[in-house]
Scaffold this active site. Structure first.
Site, PDB file in Angstrom:
ATOM      1  N   HIS A   1      -6.844  -3.039   5.897  1.00 49.80           N
ATOM      2  CA  HIS A   1      -6.061  -1.967   6.498  1.00 49.80           C
ATOM      3  C   HIS A   1      -6.740  -0.618   6.275  1.00 49.80           C
ATOM      4  O   HIS A   1      -6.551   0.008   5.251  1.00 49.80           O
ATOM      5  CB  HIS A   1      -4.656  -1.974   5.895  1.00 49.80           C
ATOM      6  CG  HIS A   1      -3.710  -0.982   6.505  1.00 49.80           C
ATOM      7  ND1 HIS A   1      -3.548  -0.828   7.872  1.00 49.80           N
ATOM      8  CD2 HIS A   1      -2.874  -0.072   5.941  1.00 49.80           C
ATOM      9  CE1 HIS A   1      -2.661   0.122   8.107  1.00 49.80           C
ATOM     10  NE2 HIS A   1      -2.240   0.593   6.951  1.00 49.80           N
TER      11      HIS A   1
ATOM     12  N   HIS B   1       7.034  -4.854  11.843  1.00 47.78           N
ATOM     13  CA  HIS B   1       6.231  -3.624  11.875  1.00 47.78           C
ATOM     14  C   HIS B   1       5.761  -3.310  13.301  1.00 47.78           C
ATOM     15  O   HIS B   1       4.574  -3.303  13.597  1.00 47.78           O
ATOM     16  CB  HIS B   1       5.026  -3.786  10.912  1.00 47.78           C
ATOM     17  CG  HIS B   1       4.379  -2.483  10.508  1.00 47.78           C
ATOM     18  ND1 HIS B   1       3.378  -1.891  11.250  1.00 47.78           N
ATOM     19  CD2 HIS B   1       4.584  -1.668   9.455  1.00 47.78           C
ATOM     20  CE1 HIS B   1       2.990  -0.781  10.654  1.00 47.78           C
ATOM     21  NE2 HIS B   1       3.709  -0.614   9.556  1.00 47.78           N
TER      22      HIS B   1
ATOM     23  N   HIS C   1       0.870  -1.183   0.000  1.00 48.43           N
ATOM     24  CA  HIS C   1       0.000   0.000   0.000  1.00 48.43           C
ATOM     25  C   HIS C   1       0.902   1.227   0.000  1.00 48.43           C
ATOM     26  O   HIS C   1       2.130   1.088   0.002  1.00 48.43           O
ATOM     27  CB  HIS C   1      -0.971  -0.022   1.177  1.00 48.43           C
ATOM     28  CG  HIS C   1      -0.351   0.083   2.536  1.00 48.43           C
ATOM     29  ND1 HIS C   1       0.667  -0.735   2.960  1.00 48.43           N
ATOM     30  CD2 HIS C   1      -0.605   0.924   3.583  1.00 48.43           C
ATOM     31  CE1 HIS C   1       1.001  -0.431   4.205  1.00 48.43           C
ATOM     32  NE2 HIS C   1       0.255   0.589   4.604  1.00 48.43           N
TER      33      HIS C   1
ATOM     34  N   HIS D   1       1.045   3.999   2.175  1.00 47.28           N
ATOM     35  CA  HIS D   1       1.335   4.827   3.340  1.00 47.28           C
ATOM     36  C   HIS D   1       2.825   5.140   3.339  1.00 47.28           C
ATOM     37  O   HIS D   1       3.650   4.323   2.907  1.00 47.28           O
ATOM     38  CB  HIS D   1       0.924   4.108   4.639  1.00 47.28           C
ATOM     39  CG  HIS D   1      -0.567   4.106   4.835  1.00 47.28           C
ATOM     40  ND1 HIS D   1      -1.226   3.167   5.603  1.00 47.28           N
ATOM     41  CD2 HIS D   1      -1.526   4.944   4.358  1.00 47.28           C
ATOM     42  CE1 HIS D   1      -2.528   3.431   5.591  1.00 47.28           C
ATOM     43  NE2 HIS D   1      -2.730   4.492   4.840  1.00 47.28           N
TER      44      HIS D   1
ATOM     45  N   ASP E   1       0.594  -4.063   6.093  1.00 44.00           N
ATOM     46  CA  ASP E   1      -0.201  -3.641   7.257  1.00 44.00           C
ATOM     47  C   ASP E   1      -1.614  -4.220   7.163  1.00 44.00           C
ATOM     48  O   ASP E   1      -2.263  -4.098   6.126  1.00 44.00           O
ATOM     49  CB  ASP E   1      -0.323  -2.112   7.297  1.00 44.00           C
ATOM     50  CG  ASP E   1       1.014  -1.434   7.539  1.00 44.00           C
ATOM     51  OD1 ASP E   1       2.026  -2.136   7.630  1.00 44.00           O
ATOM     52  OD2 ASP E   1       1.020  -0.190   7.630  1.00 44.00           O
TER      53      ASP E   1
ATOM     54  N   ASP F   1       5.306   5.217   5.303  1.00 50.25           N
ATOM     55  CA  ASP F   1       6.363   4.379   5.887  1.00 50.25           C
ATOM     56  C   ASP F   1       6.677   3.148   5.045  1.00 50.25           C
ATOM     57  O   ASP F   1       7.584   2.385   5.371  1.00 50.25           O
ATOM     58  CB  ASP F   1       6.016   3.975   7.335  1.00 50.25           C
ATOM     59  CG  ASP F   1       4.703   3.217   7.461  1.00 50.25           C
ATOM     60  OD1 ASP F   1       3.751   3.546   6.739  1.00 50.25           O
ATOM     61  OD2 ASP F   1       4.630   2.282   8.294  1.00 50.25           O
ATOM     62  N   HIS F   2       5.935   2.964   3.949  1.00 52.87           N
ATOM     63  CA  HIS F   2       6.192   1.818   3.071  1.00 52.87           C
ATOM     64  C   HIS F   2       6.719   2.233   1.699  1.00 52.87           C
ATOM     65  O   HIS F   2       7.034   1.384   0.888  1.00 52.87           O
ATOM     66  CB  HIS F   2       4.910   0.992   2.892  1.00 52.87           C
ATOM     67  CG  HIS F   2       4.451   0.351   4.163  1.00 52.87           C
ATOM     68  ND1 HIS F   2       4.524  -0.994   4.398  1.00 52.87           N
ATOM     69  CD2 HIS F   2       3.944   0.908   5.293  1.00 52.87           C
ATOM     70  CE1 HIS F   2       4.069  -1.253   5.613  1.00 52.87           C
ATOM     71  NE2 HIS F   2       3.714  -0.118   6.183  1.00 52.87           N
TER      72      HIS F   2
HETATM   73 ZN   LIG Z   1       2.991   0.732   8.027  1.00 53.73          ZN
HETATM   74 ZN   LIG Z   2      -0.245   1.460   6.570  1.00 48.69          ZN
END
Ligand SMILES: [Zn+2]
Ligand SMILES: [Zn+2]
Length: 344
Positions: A176, A306, A99, A101, A248, A103-104
């Site tokens: 998620h 994570h 996905h 977001h 996530d 942080d990815h």
């Molecule tokens: Zn994450």
């Molecule tokens: Zn996420």
């Protein structure tokens, strides 16, 4: 076959490929046996922190390395430095996003720039759920200079199968925060059945090319007229390995189905049980939930990743609560490499 040279190969009980070569040298046959280890498959965790990096942990990224081929799943900020630190090749051809977001994904900007500085010309395939095209366009434009190599972006739905030579990547839906997040399963094809060399010898089948023929599933006729059916010497086909990476997610049916009988499940575990409510609110899992899902799916081993920053230094509570549900659990750390062997 070359005159004066005879060779055959089979897979032995330890899954290694055995190559037996006989060659005629000055009128005499000389034999040599070589062993090639089984097809390697390993998962390397490059970042194990949720949302932001900590002193101990970088944000999300996982490298799957199969027989020298590297597949990257997610690319959080700083992933390229983690790749250097832990010996993961920049010569990879595929990045899969679960996905988008931050942080990815933010790390892909720097990784693309470095690949370009290195003069890469090979195309890079980027896969992800809907939104991948838009996100990657931004990442590509961010560094101003044009990249030296083409990027091919493909948006995927859940249930998509990307076929490769002897394995597939299968996407599955995760849960998620209502996003179109995906998990990925690497699924190897079935392998040949096990060849029984002792029985072959006792039946008087000469070691040599006939063994290879039989192992490939062909009937052979011996000099004395006997016909050997391969089912006598070769066992049933054996499953390949299965590695599952969730990204996530709350514990969900999509992950459960994709993980049935998996050799390794890499599942997010952002919180401990005492923060279960927060896990529900933010679309994440607790360690216990991840472990119970692993148990229900019958996986061989579970790696948790994570983690919320509060567990960065000490995740022993998470390990304890997970093992109450599923014993074969490991708490991931940056740089951890997990080899995925064939089940015995
Ligand atoms: Zn994450
Ligand atoms: Zn996420």
């Amino acid at each position: 076959m070359l005159r004066g040279l005879s060779a055959f190969a089979f897979v032995n009980a330890t899954q290694s490929i055995v190559i037996h070569i006989e060659r005629k040298d000055a009128g005499k046959w000389r034999a040599a046996t070589n062993y090639i280890p089984a097809m390697s498959l390993a998962v390397r965790l490059l970042g194990t922190s949720a949302s932001r990096p900590t002193v101990e942990r970088n944000v999300a990224s996982v490298a799957i390395v199969r027989e020298g081929e590297t597949l990257l799943v997610d690319c959080g900020e700083g992933t390229q430095r983690q790749m250097m630190r832990y010996g993961v090749s920049f010569g990879l051809a595929d990045i899969f996003f679960t996905h988008f977001h931050a942080d990815h994904v933010i790390g892909v900007i720097g990784l693309l720039r470095t690949m370009s500085l290195q003069g890469r010309t090979d195309p890079l395939r980027i896969w992800g759920p809907r939104g991948a095209q838009r996100t990657m366009k931004r990442a590509e434009d961010f560094g101003m200079d044009r990249l030296t190599f083409p990027i091919q972006v493909e948006e995927l739905d859940a249930g998509k199968v990307i076929g490769r030579k002897d394995y597939s990547i299968v996407t599955f839906p995760v849960d998620h925060r209502g996003s179109r997040s995906l998990g990925y399963a690497l699924v190897e094809e079935e392998r040949k059945g096990r060849f029984n060399p002792e029985l072959a010898r006792s039946l008087g089948i000469p070691e040599g090319p006939l063994w290879g023929e039989i192992h490939r599933g062909r009937s052979v006729t011996l000099d004395d007229g006997r016909v050997i059916d391969p089912s006598v010497l070769v066992g049933a086909k054996r499953p390949g390995r299965r590695v599952v990476v969730t990204g996530d997610t709350r514990p969900c049916a999509g992950t459960l189905e994709a993980s049935r009988g998996a050799d390794l499940l890499v599942h997010e575990s952002t919180f401990g049980h005492e923060e279960h409510e927060r896990a529900v609110e933010t679309g994440h899992s607790t360690a216990r939930e991840a472990a119970c899902l692993a148990r229900d799916a019958g996986v061989r081993s579970l790696v948790l990743t994570h983690f919320s920053a509060r567990y960065s230094r000490d995740a022993s509570d998470l390990l304890r609560e997970a093992r109450e549900c599923f014993e074969n659990t490991v708490v991931g750390r940056d740089g951890l490499e997990v080899e995925v062997g064939y089940p015995v």
